[in-house]
Motif scaffolding. Structure first.
Motif, PDB file in Angstrom:
ATOM      1  N   TRP A  57       0.858  -1.181   0.000  1.00  0.00           N
ATOM      2  CA  TRP A  57       0.000   0.000   0.000  1.00  0.00           C
ATOM      3  C   TRP A  57       0.893   1.229   0.000  1.00  0.00           C
ATOM      4  O   TRP A  57       2.062   1.165   0.372  1.00  0.00           O
ATOM      5  N   ASN A  58       0.317   2.312  -0.454  1.00  0.00           N
ATOM      6  CA  ASN A  58       1.046   3.565  -0.562  1.00  0.00           C
ATOM      7  C   ASN A  58       0.035   4.685  -0.696  1.00  0.00           C
ATOM      8  O   ASN A  58      -0.898   4.575  -1.488  1.00  0.00           O
ATOM      9  N   ARG A  59       0.179   5.726   0.094  1.00  0.00           N
ATOM     10  CA  ARG A  59      -0.713   6.879   0.026  1.00  0.00           C
ATOM     11  C   ARG A  59       0.102   8.145   0.195  1.00  0.00           C
ATOM     12  O   ARG A  59       1.182   8.112   0.798  1.00  0.00           O
ATOM     13  N   PRO A  60      -0.402   9.278  -0.291  1.00  0.00           N
ATOM     14  CA  PRO A  60       0.277  10.554  -0.056  1.00  0.00           C
ATOM     15  C   PRO A  60       0.331  10.854   1.444  1.00  0.00           C
ATOM     16  O   PRO A  60      -0.502  10.354   2.216  1.00  0.00           O
ATOM     17  N   SER A  61       1.278  11.660   1.854  1.00  0.00           N
ATOM     18  CA  SER A  61       1.513  11.887   3.281  1.00  0.00           C
ATOM     19  C   SER A  61       0.258  12.320   4.041  1.00  0.00           C
ATOM     20  O   SER A  61       0.055  11.890   5.171  1.00  0.00           O
ATOM     21  N   GLU A  63      -2.686  11.356   3.656  1.00  0.00           N
ATOM     22  CA  GLU A  63      -3.634  10.249   3.785  1.00  0.00           C
ATOM     23  C   GLU A  63      -3.058   9.057   4.546  1.00  0.00           C
ATOM     24  O   GLU A  63      -3.764   8.084   4.807  1.00  0.00           O
ATOM     25  N   VAL A  64      -1.792   9.115   4.904  1.00  0.00           N
ATOM     26  CA  VAL A  64      -1.127   7.975   5.539  1.00  0.00           C
ATOM     27  C   VAL A  64      -1.763   7.624   6.881  1.00  0.00           C
ATOM     28  O   VAL A  64      -2.059   6.454   7.148  1.00  0.00           O
ATOM     29  N   VAL A  65      -1.987   8.588   7.735  1.00  0.00           N
ATOM     30  CA  VAL A  65      -2.497   8.300   9.084  1.00  0.00           C
ATOM     31  C   VAL A  65      -3.873   7.641   9.047  1.00  0.00           C
ATOM     32  O   VAL A  65      -4.056   6.567   9.629  1.00  0.00           O
ATOM     33  N   PRO A  66      -4.875   8.213   8.358  1.00  0.00           N
ATOM     34  CA  PRO A  66      -6.174   7.539   8.357  1.00  0.00           C
ATOM     35  C   PRO A  66      -6.128   6.168   7.674  1.00  0.00           C
ATOM     36  O   PRO A  66      -6.807   5.233   8.103  1.00  0.00           O
ATOM     37  N   PHE A  67      -5.310   6.039   6.636  1.00  0.00           N
ATOM     38  CA  PHE A  67      -5.216   4.758   5.937  1.00  0.00           C
ATOM     39  C   PHE A  67      -4.570   3.711   6.843  1.00  0.00           C
ATOM     40  O   PHE A  67      -5.066   2.585   6.963  1.00  0.00           O
ATOM     41  N   TRP A  80       3.978  -1.367   3.666  1.00  0.00           N
ATOM     42  CA  TRP A  80       4.120  -0.201   2.794  1.00  0.00           C
ATOM     43  C   TRP A  80       4.962  -0.579   1.577  1.00  0.00           C
ATOM     44  O   TRP A  80       5.925  -1.321   1.672  1.00  0.00           O
ATOM     45  N   PHE A  81       4.617  -0.032   0.433  1.00  0.00           N
ATOM     46  CA  PHE A  81       5.452  -0.150  -0.763  1.00  0.00           C
ATOM     47  C   PHE A  81       5.845   1.256  -1.158  1.00  0.00           C
ATOM     48  O   PHE A  81       4.972   2.083  -1.429  1.00  0.00           O
ATOM     49  N   CYS A  82       7.048   1.531  -1.220  1.00  0.00           N
ATOM     50  CA  CYS A  82       8.300   0.835  -1.038  1.00  0.00           C
ATOM     51  C   CYS A  82       9.237   1.683  -0.190  1.00  0.00           C
ATOM     52  O   CYS A  82       8.890   2.802   0.161  1.00  0.00           O
ATOM     53  N   TRP A  83      10.406   1.185   0.131  1.00  0.00           N
ATOM     54  CA  TRP A  83      11.329   1.886   1.018  1.00  0.00           C
ATOM     55  C   TRP A  83      11.843   3.185   0.408  1.00  0.00           C
ATOM     56  O   TRP A  83      11.814   4.236   1.033  1.00  0.00           O
ATOM     57  N   ASP A  97      18.195   9.186  -1.983  1.00  0.00           N
ATOM     58  CA  ASP A  97      19.364   9.188  -1.102  1.00  0.00           C
ATOM     59  C   ASP A  97      19.016   8.685   0.299  1.00  0.00           C
ATOM     60  O   ASP A  97      19.807   8.836   1.234  1.00  0.00           O
ATOM     61  N   GLU A  98      17.829   8.099   0.436  1.00  0.00           N
ATOM     62  CA  GLU A  98      17.313   7.512   1.669  1.00  0.00           C
ATOM     63  C   GLU A  98      17.124   8.524   2.801  1.00  0.00           C
ATOM     64  O   GLU A  98      17.188   8.185   3.972  1.00  0.00           O
ATOM     65  N   ARG A  99      16.798   9.761   2.408  1.00  0.00           N
ATOM     66  CA  ARG A  99      16.377  10.762   3.387  1.00  0.00           C
ATOM     67  C   ARG A  99      14.872  10.603   3.577  1.00  0.00           C
ATOM     68  O   ARG A  99      14.125  10.500   2.598  1.00  0.00           O
ATOM     69  N   PRO A 100      14.410  10.567   4.828  1.00  0.00           N
ATOM     70  CA  PRO A 100      12.972  10.386   5.084  1.00  0.00           C
ATOM     71  C   PRO A 100      12.130  11.469   4.413  1.00  0.00           C
ATOM     72  O   PRO A 100      12.479  12.645   4.420  1.00  0.00           O
ATOM     73  N   LYS A 101      11.023  11.037   3.832  1.00  0.00           N
ATOM     74  CA  LYS A 101      10.055  11.934   3.220  1.00  0.00           C
ATOM     75  C   LYS A 101       8.885  12.142   4.191  1.00  0.00           C
ATOM     76  O   LYS A 101       8.814  11.518   5.243  1.00  0.00           O
ATOM     77  N   ALA A 102       7.959  13.002   3.811  1.00  0.00           N
ATOM     78  CA  ALA A 102       6.786  13.280   4.642  1.00  0.00           C
ATOM     79  C   ALA A 102       6.000  12.010   4.932  1.00  0.00           C
ATOM     80  O   ALA A 102       5.443  11.843   6.025  1.00  0.00           O
ATOM     81  N   GLU A 103       5.931  11.090   3.983  1.00  0.00           N
ATOM     82  CA  GLU A 103       5.217   9.824   4.186  1.00  0.00           C
ATOM     83  C   GLU A 103       5.855   9.017   5.321  1.00  0.00           C
ATOM     84  O   GLU A 103       5.159   8.400   6.125  1.00  0.00           O
ATOM     85  N   TYR A 104       7.171   9.032   5.374  1.00  0.00           N
ATOM     86  CA  TYR A 104       7.895   8.335   6.442  1.00  0.00           C
ATOM     87  C   TYR A 104       7.507   8.906   7.808  1.00  0.00           C
ATOM     88  O   TYR A 104       7.204   8.166   8.745  1.00  0.00           O
ATOM     89  N   VAL A 105       7.535  10.221   7.905  1.00  0.00           N
ATOM     90  CA  VAL A 105       7.211  10.894   9.165  1.00  0.00           C
ATOM     91  C   VAL A 105       5.758  10.572   9.566  1.00  0.00           C
ATOM     92  O   VAL A 105       5.490  10.263  10.728  1.00  0.00           O
ATOM     93  N   SER A 106       4.847  10.630   8.603  1.00  0.00           N
ATOM     94  CA  SER A 106       3.433  10.327   8.904  1.00  0.00           C
ATOM     95  C   SER A 106       3.272   8.891   9.373  1.00  0.00           C
ATOM     96  O   SER A 106       2.567   8.629  10.357  1.00  0.00           O
TER      97      SER A 106
END
Length: 111
Positions: A57-61, A63-67, A80-83, A97-106
């Motif tokens: 699964w994958n959602r924009p940042s 939508e991550v929390v409710p999903f 989650w897909f993908c790292w 470069d494996e820096r966390p994105k907003a989706e990671y934080v959510s």
């Protein structure tokens, strides 16, 4: 493999004839939490004896929390897909470069 097509009719024909299965795996892409939940219920109705997994699964940042909360209530496992965006551009929890994105934080906030 995940049932990514969202065509529950296929599972209705195949699922009841499968023996030895432990779970039904679904990929509810491009769905809101509500639409995904309805899809998951449809798959579960076919084989209520099986665990239900969302193996991608994958959602924009935003939508991550409710999903993620919906998945926690509805399925036995979810992944989650993908790292990294290096795997599939724009789908990663991290950039190339494996820096966390907003989706990671959510997602980290609901784990």
């Amino acid at each position: 493999a995940g049932l990514a097509s969202g065509q529950v009719g296929w599972w209705e024909n195949v699922g009841p004839r499968r023996n030895g299965c432990s779970a039904c795996c679904v990929h509810p892409y491009a769905k809101t939490a509500t639409a995904a939940m309805q899809l998951l219920w449809s798959y579960k109705d076919v084989r209520p004896d099986l665990a239900l997994w969302v193996t991608e699964w994958n959602r924009p940042s935003n939508e991550v929390v409710p999903f993620a909360r919906m998945l926690r209530q509805q399925v036995d496992r979810s992944f989650w897909f993908c790292w990294s965006d290096g795997m599939v551009p724009s789908f990663g929890l991290t950039d190339q470069d494996e820096r966390p994105k907003a989706e990671y934080v959510s997602l980290a906030g609901v784990l």
